[in-house]
Design an enzyme around this catalytic site. Sequence first.
Site, PDB file in Angstrom:
ATOM      1  N   ASP A 129      27.937  12.951  -4.466  1.00 36.44           N
ATOM      2  CA  ASP A 129      27.549  12.099  -4.771  1.00 36.44           C
ATOM      3  C   ASP A 129      25.617  11.564  -5.101  1.00 36.44           C
ATOM      4  O   ASP A 129      25.249  12.953  -4.471  1.00 36.44           O
ATOM      5  CB  ASP A 129      27.416  10.473  -3.334  1.00 36.44           C
ATOM      6  CG  ASP A 129      27.601  11.166  -2.079  1.00 36.44           C
ATOM      7  OD1 ASP A 129      27.248  11.976  -2.394  1.00 36.44           O
ATOM      8  OD2 ASP A 129      28.498  10.585  -1.693  1.00 36.44           O
ATOM      9  N   ASP A 150      32.427   2.713   7.771  1.00 37.35           N
ATOM     10  CA  ASP A 150      33.508   2.080   7.367  1.00 37.35           C
ATOM     11  C   ASP A 150      34.982   3.024   6.533  1.00 37.35           C
ATOM     12  O   ASP A 150      35.703   2.376   5.703  1.00 37.35           O
ATOM     13  CB  ASP A 150      32.938   1.202   6.031  1.00 37.35           C
ATOM     14  CG  ASP A 150      32.000   2.105   4.824  1.00 37.35           C
ATOM     15  OD1 ASP A 150      32.603   3.562   4.696  1.00 37.35           O
ATOM     16  OD2 ASP A 150      31.894   2.032   4.198  1.00 37.35           O
TER      17      ASP A 150
HETATM   18  C1  GLP Z   1      26.761   9.202   3.042  1.00 38.40           C
HETATM   19  C2  GLP Z   1      28.228   9.946   1.910  1.00 38.40           C
HETATM   20  C3  GLP Z   1      29.671  10.996   2.677  1.00 38.40           C
HETATM   21  C4  GLP Z   1      28.968  11.403   4.428  1.00 38.40           C
HETATM   22  C5  GLP Z   1      28.619   9.832   4.886  1.00 38.40           C
HETATM   23  C6  GLP Z   1      28.795  10.680   6.455  1.00 38.40           C
HETATM   24  O1  GLP Z   1      27.363   7.973   3.001  1.00 38.40           O
HETATM   25  N1  GLP Z   1      28.031   9.512   0.940  1.00 38.40           N
HETATM   26  O2  GLP Z   1      29.596  11.584   2.104  1.00 38.40           O
HETATM   27  O3  GLP Z   1      30.507  11.470   4.589  1.00 38.40           O
HETATM   28  O4  GLP Z   1      27.238   9.703   4.589  1.00 38.40           O
HETATM   29  O5  GLP Z   1      26.941  10.964   7.269  1.00 38.40           O
HETATM   30  P1  GLP Z   1      26.921  11.123   8.471  1.00 38.40           P
HETATM   31  O6  GLP Z   1      27.629  12.814   8.577  1.00 38.40           O
HETATM   32  O7  GLP Z   1      25.538  11.708   8.211  1.00 38.40           O
HETATM   33  O8  GLP Z   1      27.744  10.626   8.931  1.00 38.40           O
END
Ligand code: GLP
Length: 263
Positions: free
Chosen positions: A67, A136
């Site tokens: 993404d 979420d």
């Molecule tokens: C973002 C990304 C996800 C990722 C999530 C969790 O929203 N789009 O792909 O899994 O963050 O991030 P973190 O690993 O910093 O908790």
Amino acid sequence: MEIIIAKNYDEMSKISAGIIACEIRKRHDLVLGLATGDTPIGTYNALVDMHKKDGLDFSKVKSFNLDEYIGLAPLHPNSYNFFMRENLFKHININSENVYVPQGNTDDPEEFCLWYEEQIRKAGGIDLQVLGIGSDGHIAFNEPGSSLASRTRVKALLKQTIEDNSRFFDKIDAVPRFAITMGVGTILEAKKLLLIASGKKKADVVAEFIEGPVTSQITATALQLHSYATVVLDLDAASKLKRTEYYNWVRDNKQLVQKKVGR
Ligand code: GLP
């Protein structure tokens, strides 16, 4: 789903890097799906170490990122493109022509999404997709209510996601409201999935996505529909699971399990 519970973040990172490295060694032109966020940083560091110390070779690997924020140019310091370069790409011998990250500043996001799907198809599909999980329950930016058949598209971000991710930005208003994201259907087409999660703040959602019912309200539950998904957790992220003893038994008896179930 195979559930591996590591002692801590460091062990979680080494195990997941080991799984990725094993696939690259089996197939030098692996098509690797990549994720961003704090969680995979340790995994990427461990891969960089394996490249530098053991010569893990990325020269033929193709990568597709999940993404990107709409509106951020690839060189923007908060873009996922920039994140990937800083945390992985610039430290390994991947060929930049083999690197695909959605382009946040494209003039025509819809057209871009179709093109991105086409590139994944042309590459022969993703062999191993690395995933994190949002608080979420989202995978990539597939927010609650995303169709479990969705493809790469533009998605509006949930307030909770904007708040979670605001820690990387100067102020909350600077967090983009939209992102380009692979769809759940796109992700489910990868041959293997590897989801990693760490920390107490993920414990509730981890328990829900592994042991709760499949629902588009927690898009990570779609992993239950996949025939080859591995989840690597640290103890904190695993702390609300009910069947820990079973997961640990399977892990400790891996050879026996492989002999019986062939995986
Ligand atoms: C973002 C990304 C996800 C990722 C999530 C969790 O929203 N789009 O792909 O899994 O963050 O991030 P973190 O690993 O910093 O908790």
